[in-house]
Design a protein around this motif. Sequence first.
Motif, short mmCIF file in Angstrom:
data_model
loop_
_atom_site.label_atom_id
_atom_site.label_comp_id
_atom_site.label_asym_id
_atom_site.label_seq_id
_atom_site.Cartn_x
_atom_site.Cartn_y
_atom_site.Cartn_z
N PHE A 156 0.85 -1.19 0.00
CA PHE A 156 0.00 0.00 0.00
C PHE A 156 0.88 1.24 0.00
N LYS B 11 -1.48 4.41 2.98
CA LYS B 11 -2.95 4.45 2.99
C LYS B 11 -3.45 3.05 2.63
N SER C 277 -6.18 1.54 0.92
CA SER C 277 -7.35 1.68 0.07
C SER C 277 -7.03 1.05 -1.28
N LEU C 278 -8.08 0.82 -2.07
CA LEU C 278 -7.88 0.17 -3.35
C LEU C 278 -6.99 1.01 -4.28
N SER C 279 -7.16 2.36 -4.19
CA SER C 279 -6.40 3.22 -5.09
C SER C 279 -4.92 3.27 -4.72
N ALA C 280 -4.62 2.99 -3.43
CA ALA C 280 -3.23 3.03 -2.99
C ALA C 280 -2.54 1.68 -3.17
N ASN D 267 -0.51 -1.27 -4.46
CA ASN D 267 0.64 -1.30 -5.35
C ASN D 267 0.57 -2.56 -6.23
N TYR D 268 -0.31 -2.50 -7.27
CA TYR D 268 -0.50 -3.70 -8.09
C TYR D 268 0.74 -4.07 -8.88
#
Lengths: 195, 179
Positions: free
Chosen positions: A143, A147, A149-152, A154-155
Amino acid sequence: MTYLLLFWEFFKTGLFAVGGGMATIPFLYEMSDKFPHWFSHKDLANMIAVSESTPGPIGVNMATYVGFLTGGDLGTVAYSILGAVISTLGLVTPSIIVILIVTAILKSFKNNKYVKSAFYGLRPASTGLIASAGLSVLFANMFLDDKISLSAFNYKGLILAVILWIFTNIVKKTKGWHPIIFIGISAVVGMIFSM
Amino acid sequence: MKELFDLFFTFAKVGVMTFGGGYAMLPILQREVVDNKKWATEEELVDYFAIGQCTPGVIAVNTATFVGNSKKGVLGGIVATLGVVFPSLIIISLLAGVIEAFSHLEIVQHAFGGVRICVCVLIINAVVKLFKKSVLDVKTLIIFILITLGSTFTPLSPIIFILLSAICGIALTIKGGKA
């Protein structure tokens, strides 16, 4: 004062880290929680990478690195180097003391049943401590910006991690490669994909 | 005096040639300490190394202290230890300085973004390897799980867990009559 603290923190690490260089990681992790201005969790992951990729025992390299960074907050390069020397001496002092005591009772030490059975409990515990520190490092890297969250998420990091895991564990040809090679490749991948 | 210098430089050489953990050091020690300098026999070295593993601290440092001490007493132990850490001090100080100077660059940050992921995988691999060697039965598995959870979810120091597990190890084996 910082130098005294550094020495003391690494003295404790040297005294209680059982089972080689990786065993110092949980102690460094705790140190970073206790003294956030010394180095961050992110710094810690960088230090592990540098310590793995340079000559010298990992535990010693990490102590030197932490001391260098911490000393650097006090002033010029001379302060950094003094910090590096002090934390390294802190780390090795307990070894010297313990080994000198053990030498005196060498023959009975290795086969002593209390020593043997203490290590029966110590080894899995040390592994557990490293696993816990590893999980924290992994979590911090999955992450971004601390944070959750889905937006954070690290895919890119997850994909790289899975690929690296396959190459270090499954692929016969690359399994035995030295960590430094994978660290180098990861650095290049990080630059190309802006990780 | 000459022997102390010899100890220092031999172990500095061992320090330079050790890449990674303490285990990587054994073949180098064999060549330098047993074959070249004849400071210890093969069996003695394996003994030192075994004790270096089951005493607290970095294995490489423990082994250096051992060989130095057996060769030249307390002073020898100290000199050999200083020798083994000397290359790390120089190399890491240089590198840390360089990295700090360039760490603000975006490309360097991205590189370390990739490197940190690699470190995670390396730690996972190390844990799996250690797990196979240290978790031998149900009791050790329980210790492993409890310590992992305790260390993750409580703010307690690793020192407390280390002390507790040593006591557990003694209580479990001595009472069970296994040791």
